[in-house]
Write a protein that holds these residues in place. Structure first.
Motif, PDB file in Angstrom:
ATOM      1  N   ASP A 114       0.841  -1.172   0.061  1.00  0.00           N
ATOM      2  CA  ASP A 114      -0.054  -0.077  -0.016  1.00  0.00           C
ATOM      3  C   ASP A 114       0.998   1.326  -0.081  1.00  0.00           C
ATOM      4  O   ASP A 114       0.409   2.226  -0.659  1.00  0.00           O
ATOM      5  CB  ASP A 114      -0.825   0.154   1.262  1.00  0.00           C
ATOM      6  CG  ASP A 114      -2.055  -1.035   1.406  1.00  0.00           C
ATOM      7  OD1 ASP A 114      -2.725  -1.329   0.356  1.00  0.00           O
ATOM      8  OD2 ASP A 114      -1.920  -1.885   2.128  1.00  0.00           O
ATOM      9  N   GLN A 115       1.911   1.194   0.847  1.00  0.00           N
ATOM     10  CA  GLN A 115       2.664   2.685   0.873  1.00  0.00           C
ATOM     11  C   GLN A 115       4.095   2.120   1.024  1.00  0.00           C
ATOM     12  O   GLN A 115       4.521   0.932   1.511  1.00  0.00           O
ATOM     13  CB  GLN A 115       2.212   3.488   1.865  1.00  0.00           C
ATOM     14  CG  GLN A 115       2.097   2.600   3.270  1.00  0.00           C
ATOM     15  CD  GLN A 115       1.462   3.323   4.598  1.00  0.00           C
ATOM     16  OE1 GLN A 115       0.650   4.523   4.154  1.00  0.00           O
ATOM     17  NE2 GLN A 115       1.628   2.957   5.658  1.00  0.00           N
ATOM     18  N   LEU A 150       7.458   3.296   3.682  1.00  0.00           N
ATOM     19  CA  LEU A 150       8.037   4.075   4.816  1.00  0.00           C
ATOM     20  C   LEU A 150       9.526   4.120   4.408  1.00  0.00           C
ATOM     21  O   LEU A 150      10.378   3.092   4.452  1.00  0.00           O
ATOM     22  CB  LEU A 150       7.805   3.598   6.283  1.00  0.00           C
ATOM     23  CG  LEU A 150       8.367   4.113   7.220  1.00  0.00           C
ATOM     24  CD1 LEU A 150       7.589   5.311   7.403  1.00  0.00           C
ATOM     25  CD2 LEU A 150       8.572   3.228   8.556  1.00  0.00           C
ATOM     26  N   CYS A 165       3.890   7.623  -0.105  1.00  0.00           N
ATOM     27  CA  CYS A 165       5.358   7.709   0.752  1.00  0.00           C
ATOM     28  C   CYS A 165       5.321   8.542   2.257  1.00  0.00           C
ATOM     29  O   CYS A 165       4.323   9.449   2.334  1.00  0.00           O
ATOM     30  CB  CYS A 165       6.488   8.136   0.063  1.00  0.00           C
ATOM     31  SG  CYS A 165       7.080   7.253  -1.379  1.00  0.00           S
ATOM     32  N   LEU A 196       0.805   3.496   9.875  1.00  0.00           N
ATOM     33  CA  LEU A 196       1.017   1.993   9.005  1.00  0.00           C
ATOM     34  C   LEU A 196      -0.461   1.067   9.409  1.00  0.00           C
ATOM     35  O   LEU A 196      -0.395   0.151   8.650  1.00  0.00           O
ATOM     36  CB  LEU A 196       2.169   1.195   9.739  1.00  0.00           C
ATOM     37  CG  LEU A 196       3.654   1.954   9.611  1.00  0.00           C
ATOM     38  CD1 LEU A 196       4.732   1.038  10.019  1.00  0.00           C
ATOM     39  CD2 LEU A 196       4.022   2.599   8.208  1.00  0.00           C
ATOM     40  N   LYS A 236      -2.367  -1.416   6.801  1.00  0.00           N
ATOM     41  CA  LYS A 236      -1.952  -1.260   5.673  1.00  0.00           C
ATOM     42  C   LYS A 236      -0.529  -2.324   5.502  1.00  0.00           C
ATOM     43  O   LYS A 236       0.004  -2.800   6.500  1.00  0.00           O
ATOM     44  CB  LYS A 236      -1.274   0.324   5.082  1.00  0.00           C
ATOM     45  CG  LYS A 236      -2.504   1.131   4.958  1.00  0.00           C
ATOM     46  CD  LYS A 236      -1.997   2.554   4.924  1.00  0.00           C
ATOM     47  CE  LYS A 236      -3.009   3.552   4.634  1.00  0.00           C
ATOM     48  NZ  LYS A 236      -3.884   3.349   3.571  1.00  0.00           N
ATOM     49  N   THR A 237      -0.124  -2.553   4.337  1.00  0.00           N
ATOM     50  CA  THR A 237       1.034  -3.328   4.184  1.00  0.00           C
ATOM     51  C   THR A 237       2.043  -2.310   3.305  1.00  0.00           C
ATOM     52  O   THR A 237       1.887  -1.637   2.583  1.00  0.00           O
ATOM     53  CB  THR A 237       0.860  -4.307   3.007  1.00  0.00           C
ATOM     54  OG1 THR A 237      -0.036  -5.389   3.559  1.00  0.00           O
ATOM     55  CG2 THR A 237       2.345  -5.044   2.909  1.00  0.00           C
ATOM     56  N   THR A 238       3.161  -2.011   4.464  1.00  0.00           N
ATOM     57  CA  THR A 238       4.006  -1.132   4.101  1.00  0.00           C
ATOM     58  C   THR A 238       5.585  -1.635   3.602  1.00  0.00           C
ATOM     59  O   THR A 238       5.908  -2.618   4.665  1.00  0.00           O
ATOM     60  CB  THR A 238       4.275  -0.216   5.173  1.00  0.00           C
ATOM     61  OG1 THR A 238       2.762   0.379   5.560  1.00  0.00           O
ATOM     62  CG2 THR A 238       5.081   1.241   5.067  1.00  0.00           C
ATOM     63  N   THR A 255      -2.030  -5.526   9.718  1.00  0.00           N
ATOM     64  CA  THR A 255      -0.898  -4.540   9.428  1.00  0.00           C
ATOM     65  C   THR A 255       0.531  -5.248   9.340  1.00  0.00           C
ATOM     66  O   THR A 255       0.692  -5.935  10.240  1.00  0.00           O
ATOM     67  CB  THR A 255      -1.056  -3.650  10.677  1.00  0.00           C
ATOM     68  OG1 THR A 255      -2.188  -3.135  10.867  1.00  0.00           O
ATOM     69  CG2 THR A 255       0.478  -2.403  10.779  1.00  0.00           C
ATOM     70  N   ILE A 314       4.565  -4.953   7.548  1.00  0.00           N
ATOM     71  CA  ILE A 314       5.765  -4.141   6.990  1.00  0.00           C
ATOM     72  C   ILE A 314       6.605  -5.518   6.498  1.00  0.00           C
ATOM     73  O   ILE A 314       6.549  -6.498   6.648  1.00  0.00           O
ATOM     74  CB  ILE A 314       6.509  -3.497   8.186  1.00  0.00           C
ATOM     75  CG1 ILE A 314       6.953  -4.204   9.320  1.00  0.00           C
ATOM     76  CG2 ILE A 314       5.761  -2.386   8.612  1.00  0.00           C
ATOM     77  CD1 ILE A 314       7.944  -3.789  10.302  1.00  0.00           C
TER      78      ILE A 314
END
Length: 303
Positions: free
Chosen positions: A77-78, A80, A109, A156, A159-161, A212, A214
């Motif tokens: 999704d985004q 970091l 971002c 976060l 979402k998957t970051t 959630t 990362i």
């Protein structure tokens, strides 16, 4: 049950099912027949074949929102982007490269400047100003003092970051802070997930709370920025947009043309000098790359 693939090693897929646990799964043969391969990040449906040992089969791939090619991962999704506020000093050229890299792949971002404990408020404000109009959210944090971590977690949530950044900025420490309090799976499940530890390059999602995730992968460090046309570069600088209508020429590159609205805004401090200087450096780099490619092509044609 539905879950998300968090790792794939040697034909096994590890599927995180929120509130249930991580299941070691094989993919049904139908995916090979359809020439479809499950990816880390895929949302899937599984059938449990052994509840005690947390084993199952992936029976369905759910629709993907996005797919990254390098690293091969779905439904990010985004991004970091983690840099240090000091020690080392922020490398803004590298940061802007990361921003372009991620945005090219359709990712929003978030910029996180770690080590805020070793800089004063004035320095934080100077850094903040550089990216005020970049279209990115900026967060200051200190992994050492556990400051700003809650703000990062909120950014976060659900979402998957993808997490990226250079070495020495405290990225690993920050990621460890995000995982604090997580009840990790133990016993046989952990042993299964650790299978393939010898593999040096693979994508893996880390669940920091339900829904959630990362991802920290070496794949991002090898992504090439400069496979875009120089004319498209300005699209990755949102702060230019309000002033482009003032440019004399519709196809203004904002480099050398007279009557450039963007450079006028730069002179009036409405566009940050560091951001513009990086843009100009990237434009020149792309220009030289295109020139080199044309020369190579001409030499090939002569032969």
């Amino acid at each position: 049950m539905q879950g998300k693939i968090i790792k794939g090693i040697a034909g096994f897929y590890y599927v995180d099912v929120p509130t249930k646990g991580v299941y070691e799964c094989r993919a049904k043969g139908i995916f090979r027949k359809e020439n479809r391969k499950p990816l880390v990040g895929d949302d899937v449906e599984i059938e449990v074949t052994d509840a005690k040992d947390y084993e199952g089969n992936i029976v369905k791939l759910l629709p993907r929102k996005s797919v990254l090619v390098r690293p091969a991962v779905a439904n990010i999704d985004q991004a970091l982007l983690v840099f240090a506020a000091a020690k080392p000093e922020p490398n803004y050229n590298l940061l802007d490269r990361f921003l372009i890299m991620m945005r090219r792949q359709g990712l929003d971002c978030i910029i996180c400047f770690n080590k805020m404990d070793i800089v004063d408020t004035e320095q934080c404000m100077r850094i903040q100003k550089i990216y005020d109009n970049s279209g990115c959210r900026t967060i200051f944090a200190s992994a050492i003092r556990q400051e700003g971590i809650d703000e990062v977690k909120k950014a976060l949530a659900f979402k998957t970051t993808a997490v990226a950044g250079p070495s020495g900025v405290g990225k690993s420490s920050l990621v460890n802070c995000l995982q604090q309090g997580i009840q990790m799976e133990i016993g046989e499940i952990s042993e299964k997930i650790e299978r393939g530890r010898h593999t040096t390059r693979h994508s893996e999602l880390i669940a920091i709370s339900d829904h959630t995730y990362i991802m920290d992968t070496p794949g991002f460090s090898s992504l090439s920025l400069f496979d875009i046309e120089k004319e498209a570069l300005r699209d990755f600088y949102p702060e230019f947009a309000p002033y482009e209508a003032d440019c004399r020429f519709l196809s203004c590159s904002h480099i050398h043309e007279p009557g450039c609205g963007v450079r006028k805004a730069l002179d009036e401090d409405r566009i940050h000098k560091i951001r513009y200087e990086n843009y100009a450096a990237f434009y020149k780099e792309l220009q030289e790359q295109e020139s080199a490619m044309r020369s190579t092509k001409k030499r090939g044609n002569r032969r």
